[in-house]
Motif scaffolding. Structure first.
Motif, PDB file in Angstrom:
ATOM      1  N   ASP A 194       0.881  -1.171   0.000  1.00 49.20           N
ATOM      2  CA  ASP A 194       0.000   0.000   0.000  1.00 49.20           C
ATOM      3  C   ASP A 194       0.916   1.218   0.000  1.00 49.20           C
ATOM      4  O   ASP A 194       1.419   1.635   1.045  1.00 49.20           O
ATOM      5  N   LYS A 250       0.002   4.406   2.165  1.00 48.16           N
ATOM      6  CA  LYS A 250       0.207   4.300   3.610  1.00 48.16           C
ATOM      7  C   LYS A 250       1.634   3.875   3.964  1.00 48.16           C
ATOM      8  O   LYS A 250       1.950   3.721   5.140  1.00 48.16           O
ATOM      9  N   ASP A 254      -4.840  -2.852  19.986  1.00 43.79           N
ATOM     10  CA  ASP A 254      -5.768  -1.827  19.495  1.00 43.79           C
ATOM     11  C   ASP A 254      -5.144  -0.464  19.758  1.00 43.79           C
ATOM     12  O   ASP A 254      -5.213   0.057  20.873  1.00 43.79           O
ATOM     13  N   GLN A 287      -6.095   2.286  18.940  1.00 39.67           N
ATOM     14  CA  GLN A 287      -7.074   3.339  19.193  1.00 39.67           C
ATOM     15  C   GLN A 287      -7.279   3.572  20.686  1.00 39.67           C
ATOM     16  O   GLN A 287      -7.852   4.587  21.096  1.00 39.67           O
ATOM     17  N   GLN A 311      -3.510  -0.185  13.085  1.00 39.99           N
ATOM     18  CA  GLN A 311      -4.864  -0.291  12.519  1.00 39.99           C
ATOM     19  C   GLN A 311      -4.861   0.008  11.023  1.00 39.99           C
ATOM     20  O   GLN A 311      -5.676  -0.536  10.271  1.00 39.99           O
ATOM     21  N   GLU A 312      -3.955   0.860  10.583  1.00 40.43           N
ATOM     22  CA  GLU A 312      -3.848   1.164   9.156  1.00 40.43           C
ATOM     23  C   GLU A 312      -3.430  -0.076   8.375  1.00 40.43           C
ATOM     24  O   GLU A 312      -3.936  -0.333   7.275  1.00 40.43           O
ATOM     25  N   ILE A 335      -3.916  -3.231   9.381  1.00 40.88           N
ATOM     26  CA  ILE A 335      -5.019  -4.199   9.471  1.00 40.88           C
ATOM     27  C   ILE A 335      -6.063  -3.903   8.397  1.00 40.88           C
ATOM     28  O   ILE A 335      -6.563  -4.814   7.715  1.00 40.88           O
ATOM     29  N   LYS A 336      -6.382  -2.626   8.220  1.00 46.02           N
ATOM     30  CA  LYS A 336      -7.375  -2.247   7.203  1.00 46.02           C
ATOM     31  C   LYS A 336      -6.817  -2.402   5.798  1.00 46.02           C
ATOM     32  O   LYS A 336      -7.503  -2.905   4.898  1.00 46.02           O
ATOM     33  N   ALA A 337      -5.577  -1.970   5.590  1.00 44.48           N
ATOM     34  CA  ALA A 337      -4.994  -1.990   4.240  1.00 44.48           C
ATOM     35  C   ALA A 337      -4.879  -3.408   3.696  1.00 44.48           C
ATOM     36  O   ALA A 337      -5.130  -3.648   2.514  1.00 44.48           O
ATOM     37  N   LYS A 343      -6.479  -6.122   5.037  1.00 42.43           N
ATOM     38  CA  LYS A 343      -7.654  -6.926   5.418  1.00 42.43           C
ATOM     39  C   LYS A 343      -7.259  -8.091   6.320  1.00 42.43           C
ATOM     40  O   LYS A 343      -7.671  -9.240   6.116  1.00 42.43           O
TER      41      LYS A 343
END
Length: 409
Positions: free
Chosen positions: A286, A289, A308, A310, A395-396, A398-400, A402
């Motif tokens: 990615d 990112k 986490d 966050q 988290q970036e 994990i999302k990027a 999947k």
């Protein structure tokens, strides 16, 4: 690609219009959900004999041939650039992962798959006002797709493309080429070949393959020195331009680093503090990112759980692990606190005063219990600034990529 000749020909059988069997132009298959590794257009060449007649210009009610069109042989730089741009455009429209610009595709360093085309046949005919006032071109191209991981050609085919446009214009050749690419991308066997390639090896993971991470790790939890135990899952990455760091996220050998650490390379070694080296492939990237997902060969690796990020609080203790300055300093640990949580270019980053130096890039930023909250990125640190480091939020990643959580282990 083509050269017009001003020589006039006598009317006869050899000067008659060539009858073209017009192929349909099919709709390319959209592959955006498959997550194929990156493509790059390698080259467009021609196997047409220089000086061979590939058509001509006709005029008059009887469609008398006025001049020949000859194959020039080698594809000129101008036409190859145009053909590459067309191919890149059609690949992108069909959902393939391609460079964002032609200049990047010229480098092709990040691409796993290279696509090349050879013009094997062309019929170019133009007709003056009395003969219909149009130009048509039929192009046949032999395509090859090379897998840089397995170092072999995984797909070969020939596709045909046709175009007819008003007036006398060489633009018909561009349109015919585009339709040829579209017909290539409509072939289900192409998609099947790519699926087979990415599922056979560890380089690519399609949508059917799920990469997991753990939210806890019993081996670290029970360790008296959790940071030292966590460091076993961190490795150095040696590249032509220097070195960086990475860390393993599950026992199967999947790992994370910064994209800029491995940019331009598909294969390299992970170097551990005990001197062991393991071959690594790039799975996904990615660029936006600055993240890359890797796969080390083999299984049974020590790994880091992901936290986490966050739930972080300012002033919380954190540790950066990596290989700063030189490979001899692998698994170096520096302690700091969470100084802030920021948004930089739409990417969530964690600001810390933990020491960050060249070579730390791609290493983990962990909590005292040994879980990853971020990926250290020297790219975000201004040169000459001390006491100010950044890590991309886990988290970036994990999302990027999947990534899917498994129950605590």
């Amino acid at each position: 690609t083509f050269l017009l000749s001003s020589s006039l020909l006598l009317v006869g059988c050899a000067s008659s219009v060539i009858s073209i069997q017009v192929p349909e132009t099919a709709q390319p298959i959209n592959v955006s959900t498959y997550g194929f590794p990156e493509f790059a257009v390698s080259k467009i060449t021609s196997s047409l004999a220089p000086g061979s007649v590939i058509g001509g210009h006709f005029d008059g009610l009887a469609k008398v041939k006025q001049l020949n069109y000859y194959a020039q042989g080698a594809v000129s730089e101008q036409w190859e650039s145009q053909y590459k741009s067309i191919t890149n455009d059609e690949l992108s429209n069909a959902g393939y992962n391609v460079p964002s610009s032609l200049f990047e595709s010229e480098q092709s360093g990040d691409a796993r798959f290279l696509i090349a085309g050879t013009i094997v046949n062309s019929v170019l005919q133009s007709f003056g006002p009395l003969a219909g006032n149009y130009t048509e071109d039929l192009v046949e191209i032999r395509w090859e797709i090379f897998d840089r991981q397995d170092r072999k050609t995984i797909y070969q085919t020939i596709s045909r493309g046709y175009a007819r446009i008003d007036g006398v214009s060489i633009e018909a050749s561009s349109v015919a080429f585009r339709n040829c690419v579209r017909n290539l991308l409509s072939d289900p066997s192409l998609v099947a070949a790519l699926k087979n390639a990415v599922s056979a090896g560890s380089f690519g993971t399609g949508p059917e393959t799920e990469v997991n991470f753990f939210e806890g790790n019993d081996s670290i939890k029970s360790s008296a020195n959790k940071v030292a135990e966590a460091a076993k899952a961190v490795f150095a990455i040696k590249t032509e331009d220097g070195h960086g760091s990475g860390f393993i996220i599950n026992p199967d050998g999947y790992a994370i680093t910064n994209y800029h650490v491995i940019q331009g390379q598909n294969f390299f070694d992970a170097i551990f503090t005990d001197g062991k080296t393991i071959k690594v492939n790039v799975v996904r990237i990615d660029r936006a990112k600055d993240l890359a997902l890797l796969k080390l060969t083999g299984k049974g690796y020590p790994y880091l759980a992901l936290a986490d990020s966050q739930a972080l609080t300012l002033g919380q203790d954190v540790y950066a692990i990596g290989t700063p300055v030189s490979l001899g300093l692998s698994e170096t640990v520096s302690k700091g606190v969470v100084s802030g949580i920021r948004k930089l270019e739409n990417v969530t980053v964690i600001q810390t005063d933990a020491s960050v130096n060249p070579g730390n890039s791609g290493g983990p930023l962990i909590t005292p219990d040994g879980r990853v909250i971020g990926i250290v990125s020297l790219k975000l640190v201004e040169e000459g600034v001390e006491g100010l480091g950044f890590a991309i939020s886990i988290q970036e990643a994990i999302k990027a990529f999947k990534l899917a959580p498994l129950s605590k282990k």
